[in-house]
Design a protein around this motif. Structure first.
Motif, mmCIF file in Angstrom:
data_model
loop_
_atom_site.group_PDB
_atom_site.id
_atom_site.type_symbol
_atom_site.label_atom_id
_atom_site.label_comp_id
_atom_site.label_asym_id
_atom_site.label_seq_id
_atom_site.Cartn_x
_atom_site.Cartn_y
_atom_site.Cartn_z
ATOM 1 N N LEU A 1 0.819 -1.214 0.000
ATOM 2 C CA LEU A 1 0.000 0.000 0.000
ATOM 3 C C LEU A 1 0.854 1.265 0.000
ATOM 4 O O LEU A 1 0.586 2.192 -0.756
ATOM 5 N N ASN A 2 1.894 1.316 0.826
ATOM 6 C CA ASN A 2 2.700 2.544 0.887
ATOM 7 C C ASN A 2 3.377 2.869 -0.431
ATOM 8 O O ASN A 2 3.485 4.033 -0.805
ATOM 9 N N ALA A 3 3.808 1.833 -1.143
ATOM 10 C CA ALA A 3 4.433 2.053 -2.461
ATOM 11 C C ALA A 3 3.381 2.606 -3.422
ATOM 12 O O ALA A 3 3.650 3.515 -4.214
ATOM 13 N N ARG A 4 2.166 2.066 -3.319
ATOM 14 C CA ARG A 4 1.078 2.518 -4.186
ATOM 15 C C ARG A 4 0.719 3.978 -3.880
ATOM 16 O O ARG A 4 0.512 4.789 -4.788
ATOM 17 N N LEU A 5 0.650 4.300 -2.585
ATOM 18 C CA LEU A 5 0.315 5.677 -2.177
ATOM 19 C C LEU A 5 1.404 6.645 -2.635
ATOM 20 O O LEU A 5 1.098 7.735 -3.122
ATOM 21 N N ALA A 6 2.665 6.254 -2.484
ATOM 22 C CA ALA A 6 3.781 7.110 -2.898
ATOM 23 C C ALA A 6 3.670 7.439 -4.386
ATOM 24 O O ALA A 6 3.914 8.574 -4.805
ATOM 25 N N LYS A 7 3.283 6.434 -5.184
ATOM 26 C CA LYS A 7 3.094 6.656 -6.626
ATOM 27 C C LYS A 7 1.919 7.589 -6.887
ATOM 28 O O LYS A 7 2.000 8.489 -7.728
ATOM 29 N N LEU A 8 0.814 7.327 -6.168
ATOM 30 C CA LEU A 8 -0.410 8.109 -6.376
ATOM 31 C C LEU A 8 -0.211 9.584 -6.051
ATOM 32 O O LEU A 8 -0.635 10.451 -6.812
ATOM 33 N N VAL A 9 0.406 9.875 -4.907
ATOM 34 C CA VAL A 9 0.540 11.285 -4.499
ATOM 35 C C VAL A 9 1.489 12.035 -5.430
ATOM 36 O O VAL A 9 1.469 13.268 -5.473
ATOM 37 N N SER A 10 2.297 11.287 -6.201
ATOM 38 C CA SER A 10 3.250 11.917 -7.133
ATOM 39 C C SER A 10 2.800 11.808 -8.587
ATOM 40 O O SER A 10 3.560 12.130 -9.491
ATOM 41 N N ARG A 11 1.566 11.343 -8.806
ATOM 42 C CA ARG A 11 1.100 11.077 -10.175
ATOM 43 C C ARG A 11 1.090 12.341 -11.034
ATOM 44 O O ARG A 11 1.261 12.305 -12.236
ATOM 45 N N SER A 12 0.862 13.477 -10.389
ATOM 46 C CA SER A 12 0.788 14.764 -11.086
ATOM 47 C C SER A 12 1.443 15.800 -10.165
ATOM 48 O O SER A 12 1.473 15.589 -8.954
ATOM 49 N N PRO A 13 1.981 16.914 -10.720
ATOM 50 C CA PRO A 13 2.624 17.913 -9.842
ATOM 51 C C PRO A 13 1.704 18.362 -8.702
ATOM 52 O O PRO A 13 2.149 18.556 -7.586
ATOM 53 N N VAL A 14 0.397 18.507 -8.981
ATOM 54 C CA VAL A 14 -0.569 18.811 -7.916
ATOM 55 C C VAL A 14 -1.650 17.743 -7.966
ATOM 56 O O VAL A 14 -2.291 17.541 -8.993
ATOM 57 N N GLN B 1 -7.458 16.284 0.478
ATOM 58 C CA GLN B 1 -6.035 16.505 0.757
ATOM 59 C C GLN B 1 -5.365 16.931 -0.545
ATOM 60 O O GLN B 1 -5.622 16.353 -1.595
ATOM 61 N N VAL B 2 -4.514 17.955 -0.446
ATOM 62 C CA VAL B 2 -3.801 18.449 -1.617
ATOM 63 C C VAL B 2 -2.310 18.146 -1.460
ATOM 64 O O VAL B 2 -1.716 18.445 -0.422
ATOM 65 N N TYR B 3 -1.745 17.544 -2.493
ATOM 66 C CA TYR B 3 -0.316 17.212 -2.523
ATOM 67 C C TYR B 3 0.364 17.981 -3.639
ATOM 68 O O TYR B 3 -0.237 18.191 -4.698
ATOM 69 N N SER B 4 1.593 18.392 -3.385
ATOM 70 C CA SER B 4 2.408 19.003 -4.425
ATOM 71 C C SER B 4 3.714 18.229 -4.509
ATOM 72 O O SER B 4 4.400 18.061 -3.498
ATOM 73 N N LYS B 5 4.020 17.736 -5.720
ATOM 74 C CA LYS B 5 5.252 16.974 -5.939
ATOM 75 C C LYS B 5 5.429 15.894 -4.871
ATOM 76 O O LYS B 5 6.509 15.718 -4.316
ATOM 77 N N GLY B 6 4.313 15.215 -4.542
ATOM 78 C CA GLY B 6 4.382 14.082 -3.626
ATOM 79 C C GLY B 6 4.352 14.428 -2.152
ATOM 80 O O GLY B 6 4.383 13.544 -1.304
ATOM 81 N N LYS B 7 4.299 15.715 -1.814
ATOM 82 C CA LYS B 7 4.272 16.121 -0.397
ATOM 83 C C LYS B 7 2.912 16.726 -0.052
ATOM 84 O O LYS B 7 2.363 17.499 -0.834
ATOM 85 N N LEU B 8 2.423 16.387 1.140
ATOM 86 C CA LEU B 8 1.139 16.931 1.579
ATOM 87 C C LEU B 8 1.257 18.433 1.810
ATOM 88 O O LEU B 8 2.158 18.895 2.507
ATOM 89 N N GLY C 1 4.694 24.826 -5.325
ATOM 90 C CA GLY C 1 5.895 24.689 -6.143
ATOM 91 C C GLY C 1 5.678 25.179 -7.559
ATOM 92 O O GLY C 1 6.321 24.738 -8.486
ATOM 93 N N LEU C 2 4.717 26.107 -7.721
ATOM 94 C CA LEU C 2 4.403 26.638 -9.048
ATOM 95 C C LEU C 2 4.753 28.112 -9.088
ATOM 96 O O LEU C 2 3.934 28.919 -9.487
ATOM 97 N N ALA C 3 5.935 28.447 -8.585
ATOM 98 C CA ALA C 3 6.292 29.860 -8.464
ATOM 99 C C ALA C 3 5.756 30.638 -9.662
ATOM 100 O O ALA C 3 6.087 30.335 -10.803
ATOM 101 N N ALA C 4 4.907 31.580 -9.387
ATOM 102 C CA ALA C 4 4.322 32.393 -10.450
ATOM 103 C C ALA C 4 5.429 33.208 -11.115
ATOM 104 O O ALA C 4 6.393 33.607 -10.459
#
Length: 183
Positions: free
Chosen positions: A7-20, A76-83, A104-107
């Motif tokens: 599960l943790n490997a799956r979650l790590a992939k999921l939270v990083s699937r997209s930049p946000v 929950q909102v994640y950016s680049k895999g971090k909550l 992490g989307l510096a304007a």
């Protein structure tokens, strides 16, 4: 058969699937709770591109992510895999003007954006409204003059973008509109 991915490997992939990534109840346009609806609306208003995951479709993810992130509620909102956080955190970041940075989307700095805009076309007109739909007499006059003179130009409606409207006054050291730029 193949052992299921831990599960943790799956979650790590999921939270990083997209930049946000947004983990929510339902999906954008078909939200299944008010908080999820709010977070989608806020991110869209802020022009943030994101991918989402419907936790109601996957109980293992729904329960596992609470432990993984040490955050008990959704969305929950994640950016680049971090909550980053939930709805309240996102609202606070917007009030502080720090959302883009936190995601992490510096304007793009305003001056860089203005420099691009004023040189977008050989002749640029910053006006209220647009040619044929001018929102003030001076803008209407400047369009008429340029057209009479056969000058090809591109235009930008300052009423659509307060940041540009205010920023350009400082950038050009000219307090009023319309403004005409030439390369």
């Amino acid at each position: 058969g193949l052992a299921a991915e831990p599960l943790n490997a799956r979650l790590a992939k999921l939270v990083s699937r997209s930049p946000v990534m947004v983990f929510m109840k339902g999906s954008p346009g078909a939200e299944r709770c008010g908080f999820s609806r709010q977070i989608v609306a806020i991110l869209q208003q802020q022009g943030v591109a994101f991918d989402s995951f419907d936790i109601l479709e996957d109980e293992e993810v729904r329960q596992g992510l609470k432990t993984y992130s040490n955050w008990p509620t959704y969305p929950q909102v994640y950016s680049k895999g971090k909550l980053v956080g939930g709805l309240d955190v996102i609202k606070e970041l917007i009030e502080a003007g720090e959302l883009q940075e936190a995601l992490g989307l510096a304007a793009e700095p305003l001056n860089a954006r203005l420099a691009k805009l004023v040189s977008r076309s050989p002749v640029m007109v910053f006006m209220k409204g647009s040619p044929g739909a001018e929102r003030c007499g001076f803008s209407r006059q400047i369009v008429a003059i340029l057209q009479q003179q056969g000058v090809a130009f591109d235009s930008f409606d300052i009423l659509e973008d307060e940041e540009v409207r205010q920023g350009l006054k400082t950038y050009s050291n000219w307090p009023t509109y319309p403004q005409v730029y030439s390369k």
